[in-house]
Design a protein around this motif. Structure first.
Motif, PDB file in Angstrom:
ATOM      1  N   GLU A 200       5.431 -13.095  -3.367  1.00 48.38           N
ATOM      2  CA  GLU A 200       4.054 -12.745  -3.690  1.00 48.38           C
ATOM      3  C   GLU A 200       4.063 -11.330  -4.278  1.00 48.38           C
ATOM      4  O   GLU A 200       4.263 -10.350  -3.548  1.00 48.38           O
ATOM      5  CB  GLU A 200       3.173 -12.778  -2.437  1.00 48.38           C
ATOM      6  CG  GLU A 200       2.992 -14.150  -1.819  1.00 48.38           C
ATOM      7  CD  GLU A 200       1.908 -14.953  -2.518  1.00 48.38           C
ATOM      8  OE1 GLU A 200       1.155 -14.359  -3.328  1.00 48.38           O
ATOM      9  OE2 GLU A 200       1.823 -16.161  -2.268  1.00 48.38           O
ATOM     10  N   ILE A 201       3.873 -11.233  -5.576  1.00 48.44           N
ATOM     11  CA  ILE A 201       3.887  -9.936  -6.256  1.00 48.44           C
ATOM     12  C   ILE A 201       2.519  -9.768  -6.906  1.00 48.44           C
ATOM     13  O   ILE A 201       2.272 -10.226  -8.032  1.00 48.44           O
ATOM     14  CB  ILE A 201       5.026  -9.876  -7.287  1.00 48.44           C
ATOM     15  CG1 ILE A 201       6.365 -10.139  -6.588  1.00 48.44           C
ATOM     16  CG2 ILE A 201       5.055  -8.512  -7.985  1.00 48.44           C
ATOM     17  CD1 ILE A 201       7.530 -10.326  -7.514  1.00 48.44           C
ATOM     18  N   THR A 202       1.605  -9.150  -6.172  1.00 50.07           N
ATOM     19  CA  THR A 202       0.205  -9.151  -6.590  1.00 50.07           C
ATOM     20  C   THR A 202      -0.460  -7.794  -6.364  1.00 50.07           C
ATOM     21  O   THR A 202      -0.093  -7.043  -5.465  1.00 50.07           O
ATOM     22  CB  THR A 202      -0.595 -10.222  -5.822  1.00 50.07           C
ATOM     23  OG1 THR A 202      -0.492  -9.970  -4.418  1.00 50.07           O
ATOM     24  CG2 THR A 202      -0.065 -11.613  -6.110  1.00 50.07           C
ATOM     25  N   ASN A 203      -1.443  -7.527  -7.200  1.00 49.99           N
ATOM     26  CA  ASN A 203      -2.303  -6.352  -7.072  1.00 49.99           C
ATOM     27  C   ASN A 203      -1.518  -5.042  -7.104  1.00 49.99           C
ATOM     28  O   ASN A 203      -1.798  -4.109  -6.358  1.00 49.99           O
ATOM     29  CB  ASN A 203      -3.155  -6.440  -5.804  1.00 49.99           C
ATOM     30  CG  ASN A 203      -4.373  -5.535  -5.862  1.00 49.99           C
ATOM     31  OD1 ASN A 203      -4.870  -5.241  -6.951  1.00 49.99           O
ATOM     32  ND2 ASN A 203      -4.824  -5.073  -4.717  1.00 49.99           N
TER      33      ASN A 203
ATOM     34  N   GLY B 175      -0.271  -9.292 -13.172  1.00 51.59           N
ATOM     35  CA  GLY B 175      -0.086  -7.988 -13.774  1.00 51.59           C
ATOM     36  C   GLY B 175       0.170  -8.087 -15.260  1.00 51.59           C
ATOM     37  O   GLY B 175       0.374  -9.184 -15.804  1.00 51.59           O
ATOM     38  N   LYS B 176       0.156  -6.961 -15.935  1.00 54.44           N
ATOM     39  CA  LYS B 176       0.411  -6.896 -17.370  1.00 54.44           C
ATOM     40  C   LYS B 176       1.814  -6.332 -17.577  1.00 54.44           C
ATOM     41  O   LYS B 176       2.016  -5.120 -17.663  1.00 54.44           O
ATOM     42  CB  LYS B 176      -0.635  -6.017 -18.052  1.00 54.44           C
ATOM     43  CG  LYS B 176      -2.056  -6.567 -17.925  1.00 54.44           C
ATOM     44  CD  LYS B 176      -3.053  -5.649 -18.600  1.00 54.44           C
ATOM     45  CE  LYS B 176      -4.473  -6.204 -18.463  1.00 54.44           C
ATOM     46  NZ  LYS B 176      -5.480  -5.324 -19.110  1.00 54.44           N
ATOM     47  N   PHE B 177       2.780  -7.234 -17.634  1.00 49.95           N
ATOM     48  CA  PHE B 177       4.173  -6.825 -17.693  1.00 49.95           C
ATOM     49  C   PHE B 177       4.628  -6.623 -19.130  1.00 49.95           C
ATOM     50  O   PHE B 177       4.420  -7.480 -19.983  1.00 49.95           O
ATOM     51  CB  PHE B 177       5.065  -7.881 -17.018  1.00 49.95           C
ATOM     52  CG  PHE B 177       4.827  -8.017 -15.543  1.00 49.95           C
ATOM     53  CD1 PHE B 177       5.429  -7.145 -14.658  1.00 49.95           C
ATOM     54  CD2 PHE B 177       3.979  -8.999 -15.051  1.00 49.95           C
ATOM     55  CE1 PHE B 177       5.208  -7.255 -13.305  1.00 49.95           C
ATOM     56  CE2 PHE B 177       3.748  -9.115 -13.699  1.00 49.95           C
ATOM     57  CZ  PHE B 177       4.360  -8.235 -12.811  1.00 49.95           C
ATOM     58  N   SER B 178       5.252  -5.469 -19.365  1.00 50.77           N
ATOM     59  CA  SER B 178       5.875  -5.247 -20.661  1.00 50.77           C
ATOM     60  C   SER B 178       7.312  -5.753 -20.659  1.00 50.77           C
ATOM     61  O   SER B 178       7.892  -6.028 -21.701  1.00 50.77           O
ATOM     62  CB  SER B 178       5.849  -3.757 -21.013  1.00 50.77           C
ATOM     63  OG  SER B 178       6.575  -3.003 -20.055  1.00 50.77           O
TER      64      SER B 178
ATOM     65  N   SER C 204       0.825  -1.220   0.000  1.00 52.85           N
ATOM     66  CA  SER C 204       0.000   0.000   0.000  1.00 52.85           C
ATOM     67  C   SER C 204       0.854   1.263   0.000  1.00 52.85           C
ATOM     68  O   SER C 204       0.584   2.217   0.733  1.00 52.85           O
ATOM     69  CB  SER C 204      -0.936  -0.004   1.213  1.00 52.85           C
ATOM     70  OG  SER C 204      -1.750  -1.155   1.214  1.00 52.85           O
ATOM     71  N   SER C 205       1.871   1.272  -0.847  1.00 54.59           N
ATOM     72  CA  SER C 205       2.772   2.420  -0.907  1.00 54.59           C
ATOM     73  C   SER C 205       2.324   3.401  -1.976  1.00 54.59           C
ATOM     74  O   SER C 205       1.430   3.124  -2.784  1.00 54.59           O
ATOM     75  CB  SER C 205       4.193   1.954  -1.190  1.00 54.59           C
ATOM     76  OG  SER C 205       4.316   1.608  -2.559  1.00 54.59           O
TER      77      SER C 205
ATOM     78  N   TYR D 233       7.024  -9.832  -0.196  1.00 56.75           N
ATOM     79  CA  TYR D 233       5.656  -9.420  -0.492  1.00 56.75           C
ATOM     80  C   TYR D 233       5.702  -8.041  -1.146  1.00 56.75           C
ATOM     81  O   TYR D 233       6.183  -7.078  -0.557  1.00 56.75           O
ATOM     82  CB  TYR D 233       4.821  -9.339   0.785  1.00 56.75           C
ATOM     83  CG  TYR D 233       4.674 -10.644   1.528  1.00 56.75           C
ATOM     84  CD1 TYR D 233       3.717 -11.578   1.151  1.00 56.75           C
ATOM     85  CD2 TYR D 233       5.497 -10.941   2.614  1.00 56.75           C
ATOM     86  CE1 TYR D 233       3.575 -12.773   1.830  1.00 56.75           C
ATOM     87  CE2 TYR D 233       5.378 -12.139   3.296  1.00 56.75           C
ATOM     88  CZ  TYR D 233       4.414 -13.054   2.902  1.00 56.75           C
ATOM     89  OH  TYR D 233       4.283 -14.245   3.581  1.00 56.75           O
ATOM     90  N   LEU D 234       5.185  -7.966  -2.345  1.00 57.62           N
ATOM     91  CA  LEU D 234       5.068  -6.702  -3.069  1.00 57.62           C
ATOM     92  C   LEU D 234       3.605  -6.605  -3.495  1.00 57.62           C
ATOM     93  O   LEU D 234       3.202  -7.160  -4.524  1.00 57.62           O
ATOM     94  CB  LEU D 234       6.008  -6.712  -4.273  1.00 57.62           C
ATOM     95  CG  LEU D 234       6.376  -5.374  -4.922  1.00 57.62           C
ATOM     96  CD1 LEU D 234       7.102  -4.479  -3.932  1.00 57.62           C
ATOM     97  CD2 LEU D 234       7.243  -5.601  -6.157  1.00 57.62           C
TER      98      LEU D 234
END
Length: 325
Positions: free
Chosen positions: A283-286, A308-311, A242-243, A261-262
Motif C-alpha cells: 500500500e503506497i498511498t498519500n 501519486g504522480k510518478f516521474s 507520517s514521516s 505500508y508507505l
C-alpha cells in the motif's frame, strides 16, 4: 593451683570466642535473601541495607508506594535478582541505583516516577524485560557496562535525550515512543523477533540501526531519517507512516512476509527497494511529493496499490493479483 586457674581461664576464653563465632555465622546465615514468588517491599534505606549481603536475591524487590520512599535509595550488594525489580508510582524518589547489580532475570519496571533524575546501575548488563515509562525528570541512565541482553524493551514518555547504555543486540520487542527530547536513536540491534516500534519521539528524530538484519514487524512514525543498511528479512510488516523523511532506501531487504505500508509521508520524494523480491501486499498511498520509486527485483506480491504522480517508477513484471493505481 595457679596453673590450673590459668588453664580454666584460657578454656573459658576459647569457648567465648567459639560462641561469638557461632553467633556471627548464625546472624549471617539468617539474612532473608528472598523466596521464589514472594515480593520484598523496601520501605527505607535500612531495608535495602539489610539485604546487602545477599549476592543473589531469590524473589522480587519492590519499592514501597504507601507511604512512598523518598530521596535517594540504593540496593548495593545485591548482584542478581531472580525475579522482578519494581519501582513505580512514587513521586518523591529522586535517585535510585545498585552498584553491584549485574542481572535481573525478570522484569525491570521503572514507571511513573515524577522526580527521579538519577539512575545508576554501572554493571547491569542482563535483564528479562525493561519497562521504562513516564519518567519526566530523567535525562539519562547510568548503565556504564551497557545492557546487552534483554527480551522486551519499552521506553516511553521519558525526558531522555540519549539511549546511551541501552546496547541490546537481540530482542523480541523494542518499543521506543513519545520521548520528546530523544532525537537520535542508535542501537546495535541485530534481530527483533516480534516487533520494532518507534514513533513520536523528538522532532526530526533519526533512527540508525546499522547491524539490524532481520525482524518481525517494523513500525516507524514521525521519523526524519531511517538507516537500516543490513536489513534483509521481515517476517511481518514494514510500515512507514507520517514521516518527515525525504528519501528512504532498504535495498538489502529481500523479503517482506506480510505487508508493506508507505503512507502519509508528506515530504518523501524518493523510495528504493531495489533488492525486494516479494511481499504479501503493498500500500503506497498519500505520499504527495513521491515521484521516484524503485522495485528492481520484485516478482511476487498478492496485491499492489499505489497513487501519486510518478516521474519514474521501476517494477519487474509481477506474478501477482491486480496492480491498482
Amino acid at each position: 593451683m595457679g596453673s590450673e586457674k590459668m588453664v580454666k581461664q584460657s578454656f573459658t576464653r576459647v569457648w567465648v570466642v567459639l560462641y561469638c563465632l557461632v553467633q556471627l555465622c548464625y546472624c549471617q546465615s539468617s539474612v532473608d535473601c528472598g523466596t521464589k514468588g514472594v515480593t520484598r517491599t523496601i520501605k527505607a534505606q535500612s531495608d535495602a541495607t539489610a539485604i546487602a549481603s545477599c549476592t543473589v536475591f531469590s524473589g522480587s524487590i519492590a519499592l514501597a508506594t504507601a507511604p512512598a520512599v523518598s530521596g535517594t535509595l540504593s540496593i548495593d550488594g545485591v548482584q542478581e535478582i531472580l525475579e522482578d525489580l519494581v519501582v513505580q508510582n512514587i513521586g518523591s524518589l529522586t535517585s535510585f541505583g545498585g552498584k553491584d547489580l549485574r542481572r535481573i532475570n525478570g522484569n525491570f519496571i521503572y514507571r511513573n516516577l515524577t522526580l527521579i533524575s538519577t539512575t545508576n546501575f554501572p554493571v547491569l548488563s542482563t535483564v528479562g524485560t525493561i519497562s521504562f515509562v513516564a519518567l519526566p525528570a530523567s535525562p539519562n541512565f547510568d548503565f556504564t557496562a551497557g545492557i546487552t541482553s534483554v527480551a522486551n524493551v519499552t521506553i516511553s514518555d521519558t525526558f531522555l535525550s540519549s539511549l546511551e547504555g541501552i546496547n541490546l543486540k537481540n530482542a523480541d520487542i523494542v518499543q521506543i515512543d513519545n520521548n520528546r527530547r530523544l532525537k537520535n536513536i542508535t542501537l546495535p540491534l541485530e534481530t527483533a523477533k516480534i516487533r520494532i516500534t518507534m514513533s513520536a519521539n523528538g522532532i526530526n528524530a533519526d533512527v540508525n540501526l546499522p547491524q539490524l538484519t532481520s525482524a518481525g514487524s517494523i513500525i516507524f512514525r514521525n521519523i526524519s531519517t531511517i538507516s537500516m543498511p543490513s536489513l534483509s528479512f521481515l517476517s511481518g510488516d514494514l510500515s512507514l507512516q507520517s514521516s518527515y523523511m525525504t528519501n528512504f532506501s532498504a535495498d538489502s531487504l529481500s523479503v517482506i512476509t506480510q505487508d508493506l505500508y508507505l503512507q502519509d509521508n508528506a515530504q518523501l520524494k524518493k523510495a528504493s527497494f531495489a533488492g525486494l523480491l516479494s511481499a504479501s501486499s503493498m500500500e503506497i498511498t498519500n505520499n504527495s511529493v513521491l515521484t521516484n520509486i524503485t522495485f528492481e527485483k520484485l516478482s511476487r506480491a498478492e496485491r499492489v496499490s499505489f497513487d501519486g504522480k510518478f516521474s519514474r517508477y521501476v517494477f519487474l513484471v509481477l506474478e501477482s493479483s491486480p496492480l491498482t493505481c
